[in-house]
Scaffold this active site. Structure first.
Site, mmCIF file in Angstrom:
data_model
loop_
_atom_site.group_PDB
_atom_site.id
_atom_site.type_symbol
_atom_site.label_atom_id
_atom_site.label_comp_id
_atom_site.label_asym_id
_atom_site.label_seq_id
_atom_site.Cartn_x
_atom_site.Cartn_y
_atom_site.Cartn_z
ATOM 1 N N LYS A 40 0.791 -1.269 0.191
ATOM 2 C CA LYS A 40 -0.018 -0.045 -0.127
ATOM 3 C C LYS A 40 0.967 1.308 0.120
ATOM 4 O O LYS A 40 0.499 2.178 -0.334
ATOM 5 C CB LYS A 40 -0.877 0.037 1.290
ATOM 6 N N GLY A 41 1.962 1.140 0.537
ATOM 7 C CA GLY A 41 2.794 2.071 0.789
ATOM 8 C C GLY A 41 3.058 3.454 -0.236
ATOM 9 O O GLY A 41 3.066 4.548 0.022
ATOM 10 N N GLU A 96 8.137 2.790 -5.317
ATOM 11 C CA GLU A 96 8.136 2.318 -4.278
ATOM 12 C C GLU A 96 8.124 3.697 -3.292
ATOM 13 O O GLU A 96 8.746 4.574 -3.662
ATOM 14 C CB GLU A 96 9.450 1.500 -3.793
ATOM 15 N N ASP A 100 14.226 -0.668 2.279
ATOM 16 C CA ASP A 100 14.810 -0.874 3.675
ATOM 17 C C ASP A 100 15.610 -2.065 3.504
ATOM 18 O O ASP A 100 16.809 -1.730 3.117
ATOM 19 C CB ASP A 100 13.547 -1.109 4.402
ATOM 20 N N LYS A 128 16.758 3.658 2.502
ATOM 21 C CA LYS A 128 17.627 3.833 3.796
ATOM 22 C C LYS A 128 19.224 3.542 3.414
ATOM 23 O O LYS A 128 19.227 2.439 2.773
ATOM 24 C CB LYS A 128 17.139 2.809 4.827
ATOM 25 N N PHE A 149 13.037 4.413 11.989
ATOM 26 C CA PHE A 149 11.655 3.997 11.779
ATOM 27 C C PHE A 149 10.932 5.172 11.340
ATOM 28 O O PHE A 149 10.866 6.027 12.115
ATOM 29 C CB PHE A 149 11.117 3.197 12.809
ATOM 30 N N VAL A 150 10.506 5.266 10.040
ATOM 31 C CA VAL A 150 9.800 6.497 9.583
ATOM 32 C C VAL A 150 8.354 6.211 9.294
ATOM 33 O O VAL A 150 8.131 4.965 8.850
ATOM 34 C CB VAL A 150 10.530 7.157 8.439
ATOM 35 N N ASP A 156 3.315 3.507 7.060
ATOM 36 C CA ASP A 156 2.589 3.199 8.295
ATOM 37 C C ASP A 156 3.102 2.551 9.482
ATOM 38 O O ASP A 156 4.446 2.246 9.476
ATOM 39 C CB ASP A 156 1.455 2.009 7.926
ATOM 40 N N ARG A 162 -0.156 6.810 7.661
ATOM 41 C CA ARG A 162 0.020 6.816 6.071
ATOM 42 C C ARG A 162 -0.195 8.197 5.465
ATOM 43 O O ARG A 162 0.251 8.540 4.627
ATOM 44 C CB ARG A 162 -0.646 5.721 5.068
HETATM 45 C C1 PRP Z 1 7.110 -1.528 3.005
HETATM 46 C C2 PRP Z 1 7.391 -0.462 1.642
HETATM 47 C C3 PRP Z 1 8.185 -1.481 0.811
HETATM 48 C C4 PRP Z 1 9.088 -2.554 1.799
HETATM 49 C C5 PRP Z 1 10.251 -2.054 2.039
HETATM 50 O O1 PRP Z 1 6.057 -2.198 2.713
HETATM 51 O O2 PRP Z 1 6.479 0.047 1.045
HETATM 52 O O3 PRP Z 1 7.336 -2.271 0.150
HETATM 53 O O4 PRP Z 1 8.323 -2.376 3.147
HETATM 54 O O5 PRP Z 1 10.896 -2.780 2.966
HETATM 55 P P1 PRP Z 1 12.230 -3.927 2.284
HETATM 56 O O6 PRP Z 1 12.959 -3.045 1.461
HETATM 57 O O7 PRP Z 1 12.892 -4.387 3.874
HETATM 58 O O8 PRP Z 1 11.548 -5.096 1.623
HETATM 59 P P2 PRP Z 1 4.894 -3.282 3.611
HETATM 60 O O9 PRP Z 1 5.511 -4.619 3.571
HETATM 61 O O10 PRP Z 1 5.095 -2.753 5.162
HETATM 62 O O11 PRP Z 1 3.798 -2.795 3.306
HETATM 63 P P3 PRP Z 1 2.929 -1.866 2.872
HETATM 64 O O12 PRP Z 1 3.467 -0.964 1.702
HETATM 65 O O13 PRP Z 1 1.344 -2.427 2.736
HETATM 66 O O14 PRP Z 1 2.919 -1.106 4.357
#
Ligand code: PRP
Length: 173
Positions: A40-41, A96, A100, A128, A149-150, A156, A162
């Protein structure tokens, strides 16, 4: 935990997205460009970035989520919603909100490469620095940030925050 110090404010995000939009416009001129937003992000960044790209682009969405506890990714990615469109022979730009560990994108890139797009690149608002567990080539980066952590601007904490129009660092109450 609550959102504390603002790391990237609204105006800085807007300015950077104009620059990224200009770069993407120049790079994909005359090409069939499909933005793939990772839900969703990325819903907020794709909405704003798309408006800064001056080309007749197409947009599709992939819903993915990594298994794991609230603040740490496990590297095991679940596809919750697949693309509706064929990407074979098309220029695909994954959008994206944040990279992370890089594990989500590593999985996604391999998953989409099998479908034989003409090209496959990545744009992220936030990267990051220095903590990726796999090498990830990212063509367009909005901001490199420390590994705090942001939240906000799509990001979220257990589903909430969000909608903040800026990116803030979480801090103890
Ligand atoms: C978050 C973000 C990326 C992912 C990055 O998504 O939107 O897709 O984490 O992290 P990584 O580089 O460690 O893989 P999340 O899985 O939290 O889902 P969301 O977007 O629905 O909140």
């Amino acid at each position: 935990m609550r959102p504390g110090r603002i790391l990237v404010d609204e105006a800085s995000i807007a300015t950077r997205l104009v620059e990224m939009g200009d770069e993407i416009t120049a790079d994909y001129e005359g090409k069939d460009l499909l933005l793939v937003a990772v839900l969703k992000g990325a819903f907020m960044v794709v909405a704003d970035l798309a408006r800064r790209i001056r080309l007749p682009i197409d947009i599709d969405f992939m819903g993915v989520s990594s298994y794991g506890v609230a603040t740490q990714t496990s590297g095991v990615v679940r596809i919750l919603k697949d693309l509706e469109q064929e990407i074979s022979g098309r220029h695909v730009l994954i959008v994206e909100d944040i990279i992370d560990s890089g594990l989500t994108l590593d999985y996604l890139r391999r998953n989409l490469e099998v479908r034989q797009p003409a090209s496959l690149e990545i744009a992220t608002l936030l990267l990051k620095t220095g903590i990726q567990r796999v090498p990830i080539e990212v063509k367009y980066v909005g901001f490199e940030i420390p590994p705090d952590f942001v939240v906000g601007y799509g990001l979220d904490l257990v589903g909430k925050m969000r909608n903040l129009p800026y990116v803030a660092v979480m801090e103890e109450e």
